[in-house]
Motif scaffolding. Structure first.
Motif, PDB file in Angstrom:
ATOM      1  N   ASN A  80       0.840  -1.212   0.000  1.00 21.79           N
ATOM      2  CA  ASN A  80       0.000   0.000   0.000  1.00 21.79           C
ATOM      3  C   ASN A  80       0.870   1.255   0.000  1.00 21.79           C
ATOM      4  OD1 ASN A  80      -2.085  -1.777   0.127  1.00 21.79           O
ATOM      5  ND2 ASN A  80      -3.046  -0.924   1.969  1.00 21.79           N
ATOM      6  N   ALA A  81       2.137   1.107   0.424  1.00 17.95           N
ATOM      7  CA  ALA A  81       3.054   2.259   0.375  1.00 17.95           C
ATOM      8  C   ALA A  81       3.492   2.484  -1.067  1.00 17.95           C
ATOM      9  CB  ALA A  81       4.259   2.019   1.267  1.00 17.95           C
ATOM     10  N   THR A  82       3.961   1.440  -1.698  1.00 20.58           N
ATOM     11  CA  THR A  82       4.290   1.511  -3.121  1.00 20.58           C
ATOM     12  C   THR A  82       4.525   0.101  -3.654  1.00 20.58           C
ATOM     13  OG1 THR A  82       5.557   2.724  -4.793  1.00 20.58           O
ATOM     14  CG2 THR A  82       6.825   1.740  -2.993  1.00 20.58           C
ATOM     15  N   THR A  83       4.556  -0.011  -4.975  1.00 16.47           N
ATOM     16  CA  THR A  83       4.776  -1.304  -5.636  1.00 16.47           C
ATOM     17  C   THR A  83       5.979  -1.162  -6.577  1.00 16.47           C
ATOM     18  OG1 THR A  83       3.352  -0.664  -7.477  1.00 16.47           O
ATOM     19  CG2 THR A  83       2.296  -1.839  -5.660  1.00 16.47           C
ATOM     20  N   PRO A  84       6.655  -2.285  -6.874  1.00 20.46           N
ATOM     21  CA  PRO A  84       7.769  -2.178  -7.826  1.00 20.46           C
ATOM     22  C   PRO A  84       7.260  -1.872  -9.235  1.00 20.46           C
ATOM     23  CG  PRO A  84       7.375  -4.480  -7.234  1.00 20.46           C
ATOM     24  CD  PRO A  84       6.465  -3.657  -6.364  1.00 20.46           C
TER      25      PRO A  84
END
Ligand SMILES: Cc1ncc(COP(=O)(O)O)c(C=O)c1O
Length: 382
Positions: free
Chosen positions: A10-14
């Motif tokens: 939920n923070a970030t994805t690759p």
């Protein structure tokens, strides 16, 4: 060093390799400024228009009905500050909820403090859900904008957005939804399904690039600009367009949103497995709702501990998780979302696991095996 287990989607994805590949020509070959009148600029302009048309077809919107932004924060700022200011002659009341992302809440704080608006903050129930009745009752004759998120980033609660939007539509009030956490996780048909006049989207939450987003603006609404200095985006957002980011955003939208890249049938059983372990641990309380929750998100609080100790303990095992609001000056603020659930005492001890495409059963089993020890250590402060 233990292996990395990334439970913070939920923070970030690759960045997806295919999205990266789609972006590369725009970093190497088509680097022109779309505003330049010469042929290098005109080529960039044509490719920007192509990306815009592709996004429009995908969303089910007109190409003029969205503005490319630098991500979710700018999309929210433009939707809220821009709309409130454009409509200030019509009325001075705004409505939001207590569990919104800071990029929403701080816009409302600003408008209240400096622009003379009054802001009504709707409460949520113990599951973090906003009530449609509460909204109906809160709406006033001078309400000009309502902003309520589609899905909560900290605990995963999905809101009844189209019903909330319908209340606004019946009353002729502009409705914005921050759908940053929703896209890529829930099935998307077209932008009309939100019943919203404004929708915020952000690419890096579904394997697109960081610094890329858009805000959908249903015609004929015209938020006032918040960035000045050029006629870009139809005079609505100044600044040379970030073409590689736009192309990456559109590619990831088309690839990962209609059939969500966060595969619920895979992720829900994994989150349930973690929940079963958490549920048995002394002092742990699940705060993500059982139903109506993002299937990748599992959040809980830990009595007798705090976010710093919990995050450090997990990190020592190689596990990346998240805890409430962002770090400021080396300490974690208590989660305003958990506070809104009425759980004041444990708001500083949130653990959020958010799973994703690369999450494996093996990783979940490992986390289940070390979690009791990590939690106990964090409770004992060592
Ligand atoms: C619900 C929500 N809105 C907005 C944002 C802001 O997105 P960005 O930081 O990419 O601008 C986030 C990011 O975590 C979010 O979760």
């Amino acid at each position: 060093m233990p292996r990395t287990i990334y439970f913070d989607y939920n923070a970030t994805t690759p960045l997806d390799p295919a999205v990266r590949a789609a972006m590369l020509p725009f970093l190497e070959e088509f680097w022109g400024n779309p505003s330049s009148v010469h042929h290098v600029g005109r080529k960039a302009r044509a490719l920007l228009d192509e990306a815009r048309n592709r996004a429009a077809t995908f969303l089910g919107a007109k190409p003029s009905e969205f503005i490319f932004t630098s991500g979710g924060t700018e999309a929210n700022n433009l939707a809220i500050l821009g709309t409130a200011r454009a409509l200030k002659a019509k009325g001075k009341n705004l409505i939001t909820s207590s569990i919104e992302h800071p990029s929403v809440l701080q816009c409302f704080d600003y408008l209240e403090k400096y622009d003379g608006f009054s802001v009504t903050k709707l409460p949520v129930n113990v599951e973090g859900r906003i009530s449609v009745d509460d909204l109906s009752q809160a709406v006033r004759s001078d309400t000009v904008l309502v902003s309520l998120m589609a899905a909560n980033n900290e605990i995963g609660t999905i809101q009844p957005v189209s019903e909330l939007g319908a209340v606004c539509r019946r009353r002729g009030i502009v409705f914005h939804t921050d759908a940053v956490q929703w896209f890529g996780k829930e099935p998307f048909e077209n932008i009309g399904q939100f019943n919203a006049d404004l929708v915020s989207i952000c690419a890096h939450k579904f394997h697109g690039p960081k610094g890329a987003g858009l805000v959908y603006i249903k015609s004929p609404l015209h938020p006032s600009p918040i960035l000045f200095g050029g006629g870009h985006e139809n005079e609505r957002r100044a600044g040379t367009e970030n073409l590689p980011a736009v192309v990456g955003l559109v590619e990831s939208l088309v690839k990962f949103v209609k059939n969500p890249v966060f595969d619920g049938t895979k992720l829900k059983p994994l989150a349930d497995k973690l929940a079963a372990v958490v549920g048995k641990l002394d002092g742990c309380e699940l705060v993500s709702p059982k139903n109506g929750c993002l299937k990748n998100t599992l959040s809980f609080t830990v009595q007798g501990s705090d976010g710093i100790a919990l995050m450090a303990g997990l990190d020592m095992e190689g596990i990346c998780a998240s805890s409430g609001s962002a770090c400021s000056a080396g300490s974690l603020e208590p989660s305003h979302v958990v506070q809104s659930l009425g759980k004041m005492k444990t708001a500083n001890s949130l653990v959020r696991f958010s799973l994703g495409r690369e999450t494996t059963v093996d990783e979940v089993d490992f986390v289940c095996s070390v979690l009791p020890t990590v939690i106990r250590r964090a409770q004992l402060g060592r």
